[in-house]
Write a protein that holds these residues in place. Structure first.
Motif, short mmCIF file in Angstrom:
data_model
loop_
_atom_site.label_atom_id
_atom_site.label_comp_id
_atom_site.label_asym_id
_atom_site.label_seq_id
_atom_site.Cartn_x
_atom_site.Cartn_y
_atom_site.Cartn_z
N MET A 65 29.51 44.69 35.39
CA MET A 65 28.72 43.83 36.30
C MET A 65 27.27 43.70 35.87
SD MET A 65 30.83 42.87 38.59
CE MET A 65 29.80 42.29 39.93
N GLY A 66 26.86 44.43 34.87
CA GLY A 66 25.46 44.39 34.47
C GLY A 66 24.58 45.05 35.51
N GLU A 96 24.62 49.76 24.70
CA GLU A 96 24.92 48.54 25.45
C GLU A 96 23.68 47.67 25.46
OE1 GLU A 96 26.73 49.16 29.28
OE2 GLU A 96 27.54 47.12 29.26
N GLN A 98 20.40 49.77 26.13
CA GLN A 98 20.63 50.99 26.91
C GLN A 98 21.47 51.96 26.07
OE1 GLN A 98 23.13 50.72 30.44
NE2 GLN A 98 21.95 52.32 31.45
N TYR A 146 17.42 43.71 26.29
CA TYR A 146 17.19 45.13 26.52
C TYR A 146 18.35 45.92 25.92
CZ TYR A 146 13.33 44.55 29.82
OH TYR A 146 12.11 44.26 30.39
N PHE A 149 14.85 37.75 27.48
CA PHE A 149 14.67 39.12 27.05
C PHE A 149 16.00 39.70 26.56
CE2 PHE A 149 10.53 39.69 29.21
CZ PHE A 149 10.57 38.62 30.11
N PHE A 184 18.89 52.21 39.09
CA PHE A 184 17.71 52.23 38.23
C PHE A 184 16.51 51.67 38.96
CE2 PHE A 184 19.27 53.65 34.23
CZ PHE A 184 20.60 53.29 34.18
N LEU A 212 13.06 47.65 26.30
CA LEU A 212 12.92 46.29 25.78
C LEU A 212 13.09 46.26 24.27
CD1 LEU A 212 12.17 43.34 26.52
CD2 LEU A 212 9.80 43.96 25.96
N PHE A 221 20.01 39.76 34.92
CA PHE A 221 20.67 40.32 33.75
C PHE A 221 22.07 39.77 33.56
CE2 PHE A 221 17.94 43.72 32.20
CZ PHE A 221 17.07 43.91 33.26
N GLY A 222 22.48 39.69 32.30
CA GLY A 222 23.88 39.46 32.00
C GLY A 222 24.68 40.73 32.21
N LYS A 223 26.00 40.64 31.99
CA LYS A 223 26.85 41.78 32.28
C LYS A 223 26.89 42.80 31.17
CE LYS A 223 29.66 39.28 35.61
NZ LYS A 223 31.01 38.87 36.06
N GLY A 224 26.24 42.52 30.06
CA GLY A 224 26.13 43.51 29.01
C GLY A 224 27.17 43.34 27.91
N PHE A 278 21.72 44.16 26.87
CA PHE A 278 21.66 43.24 28.00
C PHE A 278 20.69 42.10 27.72
CE2 PHE A 278 24.08 45.55 31.14
CZ PHE A 278 23.99 46.87 30.73
N ASN A 313 23.59 57.24 28.76
CA ASN A 313 22.94 58.09 29.76
C ASN A 313 21.43 57.95 29.79
OD1 ASN A 313 25.45 59.27 30.58
ND2 ASN A 313 25.39 60.48 28.68
N GLN A 314 20.95 56.76 29.45
CA GLN A 314 19.52 56.51 29.50
C GLN A 314 19.24 55.23 30.28
OE1 GLN A 314 17.36 56.76 25.82
NE2 GLN A 314 18.64 58.41 25.03
N GLY A 315 17.96 54.99 30.53
CA GLY A 315 17.55 53.73 31.13
C GLY A 315 17.51 52.64 30.08
N LEU A 316 17.03 51.46 30.48
CA LEU A 316 16.94 50.35 29.56
C LEU A 316 15.56 50.29 28.92
CD1 LEU A 316 19.22 49.54 31.67
CD2 LEU A 316 18.71 47.18 31.01
N PHE A 362 11.89 51.14 32.77
CA PHE A 362 12.97 51.70 33.57
C PHE A 362 12.91 53.21 33.63
CE2 PHE A 362 15.95 48.31 34.61
CZ PHE A 362 15.46 47.26 33.85
N GLY A 363 13.35 53.74 34.78
CA GLY A 363 13.63 55.16 34.88
C GLY A 363 14.96 55.47 34.21
N GLU A 364 15.34 56.75 34.21
CA GLU A 364 16.57 57.16 33.52
C GLU A 364 17.81 57.03 34.38
OE1 GLU A 364 14.77 60.10 30.09
OE2 GLU A 364 16.13 60.91 31.59
#
Lengths: 114, 115
Positions: free
Chosen positions: A41-42, B88, B38, B36, B34, A90, B46, B105-108, B90, B41-44, A105-107
């Motif tokens: 779903m993104g 991943e 990921q 991004y 943009f 997030f 740029l 965002f797109g679905k990745g 995005f 187990n981390q955030g996104l 972004f946070g983690e």
């Protein structure tokens, strides 16, 4: 240089329980937001804020509340958790005034609702 | 309203091969675009962004993307991938001149680089 800090990183809730996901940033960013990420779903926007005292709804706001009493903090509240709210959440922030700026972004906070 | 379509949910590729991750957007007005990344187990974070000017945009880690207004596309490319590029990716869009700056965002696309 902490950036965007989210707590807790993991949480398990029972249906009907309430909880707050915390988000804090130390970059003096006016804009803050919450997204949820679900497989396939993104990222979908839940709520956002363009400054202290100002919040607005995103794409999927139902079941969530937010407030912005300070520039640094933007907590996300689940009033009565449902299994459909099982997700990774997030928090993100950036400078306001220009939407060309990078979103930090946070983690993430992984929430499971049983 | 804007929307973003990432045409491939998964892209497997061998190390040192080129890769293209496809992104199309829909909007009735001008947008900013943009990419991004990921990591597990981390955030996104740029990778790159297109605001205006040259349609070829270079980002971090050797990635680049080309904005094509007529095809409403913003495909991400890398000429030679490494194992460490497994992540991943995005694609995201926001309104040109929009005050809120909310990203859609797109679905990745999951890029899997094999040795």
């Amino acid at each position: 240089n902490a950036g965007v800090t989210q707590t807790p990183k993991f949480q398990v809730l029972k249906t009907g329980q309430s909880m707050t996901l915390q988000c804090a940033q130390d970059m003096n960013h006016e804009y803050m937001s919450w997204y949820r990420q679900d497989p396939g779903m993104g990222l979908r926007l839940i709520h956002y804020s363009v400054g202290a005292g100002i919040t607005d709804q995103g794409e999927v706001p139902n079941g969530y509340n937010v407030s912005r009493s300070t520039t640094e903090d933007f907590p996300l509240r689940l009033l009565s958790a449902a299994p459909s709210q099982t997700s990774v959440y997030f928090c993100a922030s950036r400078r306001q005034g220009s939407n060309t700026g990078e979103l930090f972004f946070g983690e993430g906070s992984r929430l499971t609702v049983l | 309203a804007q929307s973003v379509t990432q045409l491939d949910s998964q892209v497997p590729v061998f190390e040192e091969a080129p890769v293209e991750l496809r992104c199309n957007y829909s909007s009735s007005v001008s947008v900013y675009l943009f990419w991004y990344v990921q990591y597990p187990n981390q955030g996104l974070q740029l990778l790159l962004k297109y605001l205006s000017g040259s349609t070829l945009v270079k980002g971090i880690n050797g990635f680049e993307a080309e904005f094509n207004k007529s095809q409403t596309s913003f495909h991400l490319r890398k000429p030679s991938v490494h194992i460490s590029d497994t992540a991943e990716y995005f694609c995201a869009v926001t309104l040109f001149g929009g005050s809120q700056g909310n990203l859609i965002f797109g679905k990745g696309t999951k890029l899997s680089v094999k040795p």
